[in-house]
Write a protein that holds these residues in place. Structure first.
Motif, PDB file in Angstrom:
ATOM      1  N   UNK A 178      37.281  17.584  -6.529  1.00 20.80           N
ATOM      2  CA  UNK A 178      38.597  16.943  -6.517  1.00 20.80           C
ATOM      3  C   UNK A 178      39.668  17.924  -6.979  1.00 20.80           C
ATOM      4  N   UNK A 179      40.892  17.433  -7.115  1.00 19.35           N
ATOM      5  CA  UNK A 179      42.003  18.311  -7.466  1.00 19.35           C
ATOM      6  C   UNK A 179      41.847  18.886  -8.874  1.00 19.35           C
ATOM      7  N   UNK A 180      41.176  18.167  -9.754  1.00 19.36           N
ATOM      8  CA  UNK A 180      40.933  18.719 -11.090  1.00 19.36           C
ATOM      9  C   UNK A 180      39.998  19.923 -11.001  1.00 19.36           C
ATOM     10  N   UNK A 181      38.928  19.780 -10.243  1.00 19.97           N
ATOM     11  CA  UNK A 181      37.987  20.888 -10.083  1.00 19.97           C
ATOM     12  C   UNK A 181      38.669  22.104  -9.484  1.00 19.97           C
ATOM     13  N   UNK A 182      39.472  21.897  -8.458  1.00 25.23           N
ATOM     14  CA  UNK A 182      40.083  23.023  -7.764  1.00 25.23           C
ATOM     15  C   UNK A 182      41.196  23.685  -8.573  1.00 25.23           C
ATOM     16  N   UNK A 183      42.068  22.866  -9.166  1.00 21.57           N
ATOM     17  CA  UNK A 183      43.201  23.420  -9.903  1.00 21.57           C
ATOM     18  C   UNK A 183      42.780  23.975 -11.251  1.00 21.57           C
ATOM     19  N   UNK A 184      42.031  23.202 -12.006  1.00 21.92           N
ATOM     20  CA  UNK A 184      41.648  23.631 -13.354  1.00 21.92           C
ATOM     21  C   UNK A 184      40.431  24.556 -13.309  1.00 21.92           C
ATOM     22  N   UNK A 185      39.517  24.306 -12.376  1.00 25.64           N
ATOM     23  CA  UNK A 185      38.320  25.134 -12.312  1.00 25.64           C
ATOM     24  C   UNK A 185      38.557  26.510 -11.719  1.00 25.64           C
ATOM     25  N   UNK A 186      39.400  26.591 -10.670  1.00 26.32           N
ATOM     26  CA  UNK A 186      39.520  27.836  -9.918  1.00 26.32           C
ATOM     27  C   UNK A 186      40.881  28.522  -9.974  1.00 26.32           C
ATOM     28  N   UNK A 187      41.955  27.750  -9.942  1.00 27.19           N
ATOM     29  CA  UNK A 187      43.276  28.380  -9.794  1.00 27.19           C
ATOM     30  C   UNK A 187      43.670  29.313 -10.938  1.00 27.19           C
ATOM     31  N   UNK A 188      43.270  29.068 -12.186  1.00 28.54           N
ATOM     32  CA  UNK A 188      43.623  30.044 -13.227  1.00 28.54           C
ATOM     33  C   UNK A 188      43.142  31.458 -12.899  1.00 28.54           C
ATOM     34  N   UNK A 189      41.940  31.581 -12.347  1.00 29.76           N
ATOM     35  CA  UNK A 189      41.419  32.917 -12.048  1.00 29.76           C
ATOM     36  C   UNK A 189      41.943  33.471 -10.730  1.00 29.76           C
ATOM     37  N   UNK A 190      42.577  32.648  -9.920  1.00 33.34           N
ATOM     38  CA  UNK A 190      43.224  33.190  -8.728  1.00 33.34           C
ATOM     39  C   UNK A 190      44.451  34.029  -9.096  1.00 33.34           C
ATOM     40  N   UNK A 191      44.826  34.042 -10.362  1.00 38.27           N
ATOM     41  CA  UNK A 191      45.865  34.956 -10.832  1.00 38.27           C
ATOM     42  C   UNK A 191      45.293  36.329 -11.157  1.00 38.27           C
ATOM     43  N   UNK A 192      43.962  36.461 -11.098  1.00 39.36           N
ATOM     44  CA  UNK A 192      43.309  37.740 -11.398  1.00 39.36           C
ATOM     45  C   UNK A 192      43.000  38.468 -10.096  1.00 39.36           C
ATOM     46  N   UNK A 193      43.365  39.744  -9.966  1.00 37.51           N
ATOM     47  CA  UNK A 193      43.197  40.463  -8.702  1.00 37.51           C
ATOM     48  C   UNK A 193      41.762  40.505  -8.181  1.00 37.51           C
ATOM     49  N   UNK A 194      40.782  40.704  -9.054  1.00 40.53           N
ATOM     50  CA  UNK A 194      39.400  40.817  -8.590  1.00 40.53           C
ATOM     51  C   UNK A 194      38.887  39.490  -8.054  1.00 40.53           C
ATOM     52  N   UNK A 195      39.162  38.415  -8.754  1.00 40.52           N
ATOM     53  CA  UNK A 195      38.741  37.080  -8.330  1.00 40.52           C
ATOM     54  C   UNK A 195      39.404  36.734  -6.998  1.00 40.52           C
TER      55      UNK A 195
END
Length: 315
Positions: free
Chosen positions: A153-170
């Motif tokens: 759900x949106x919690x999994x995608x936003x809280x689980x993944x989006x923070x690390x999408x700010x990291x270049x390697x991820x």
């Protein structure tokens, strides 16, 4: 936190993002008999201004999940995740709008989110990642599914993944994965799925156990698995001395691409195995390696014997 487990065709409908890993994994049967009985989740559609309206109970679910997650991640999530979470500055009382997430992602790594239905095709999933767009299904779990939901759900995608999408390697890893998936055959996708599963969804980082942290979104969006994944030998020794009932211990394995591609998994239980990279920039090294060549090698060797119990067959 995902649902389907096998591929019938390249156009099979899949859940946004992490469902690809499960469906492609094909290592265990999904909860078809469970999901068929409950009301399916349906993503919200934005209005003419691009704004999505969520109900009060949905915003309350977001607040409850975020509050509980905030209690679990200190000293468990990797520093880059915590830094990304700070950059996102997520609201605590209501579900964020995707354009607010996009502003941060665009400014850091050039990524953005893409609102999608609860189910999307494989082709669309890989195309979005290849275009640096992260698919987000715009619904949130119900209270009865607070502890476990197969659909991301949106919690999994936003809280689980989006923070690390700010990291270049991820970010680079996700983009490369999308491009590889677009050109992969059906069988190759089965093996690629395990790479996504044991990194983006359930990866650990830190070569030394005392410094080991979580970067996988499947763990970070699950309070129980956030605790379990970092259970260590010292806890077991303490429990033995105090005559406490031993807590189940996961196995941590050093990341090896060929081994990862050959490791089966189940989608319907806490993971018995986690693969550990030395540092988050190791994802750059994986991107630069011959992933598809190793996939072909894994296909020729076959899977390891599973370490999880066989799922009982219902009669």
């Amino acid at each position: 936190m995902e649902r389907l487990s096998q591929i019938d065709s390249p156009n099979t409908a899949i859940g946004a993002n992490s469902s690809v890993a499960k469906q492609q994994g094909g290592d265990a049967s999904a909860h078809h008999n469970v999901t068929d009985k409950k009301q399916p989740y349906i993503s919200h559609q934005p209005d003419s201004y691009g704004h999505i309206h969520y109900r009060d109970d949905e915003n309350a679910m977001w607040q409850a999940l975020l509050t509980r997650q905030a209690e679990q991640i200190p000293n468990r999530a990797c520093p880059a995740y915590l830094e990304g979470l700070t950059k996102l500055n997520l609201p605590t009382t209501h579900i964020p709008q995707l354009h607010d997430i996009d502003e941060v992602l665009q400014a850091t790594t050039g990524w953005q989110t893409a609102a999608v239905p609860a189910l999307i095709s494989f082709g669309k999933f890989f195309k979005l990642l290849a275009d640096k767009s992260f698919p987000v299904a715009t619904f949130i779990r119900r209270f009865e599914d607070m502890d476990y939901i197969e659909e991301p759900d949106i919690f999994h995608e936003i809280v689980g993944h989006c923070p690390l999408l700010t990291h270049p390697a991820f970010a680079a890893f996700n983009e490369t994965y999308g491009k590889l998936g677009l050109s992969a055959t059906k069988e190759e996708r089965w093996f690629l799925a395990r790479l996504y599963w044991f990194t983006i969804e359930f990866g650990l980082v830190g070569s030394q156990p005392k410094d080991r942290r979580i970067y996988g979104g499947g763990i970070l969006s699950s309070p129980s698995e956030t605790i379990y994944a970092l259970n260590d030998q010292s806890q077991r020794q303490h429990q033995h001395k105090s005559n406490q009932q031993p807590t189940p211990q996961p196995e941590h394995r050093a990341f090896d691409l060929l081994d990862v591609l050959r490791t089966p998994y189940r989608i319907d239980q806490i993971q018995p195995i986690y693969y550990v990279i030395d540092e988050l920039d190791t994802l750059f090294d994986i991107v630069d390696s011959d992933i598809m060549g190793t996939v072909k090698q894994a296909m020729s060797l076959g899977l390891f014997e599973p370490t999880y119990p066989e799922k009982p067959v219902k009669i």
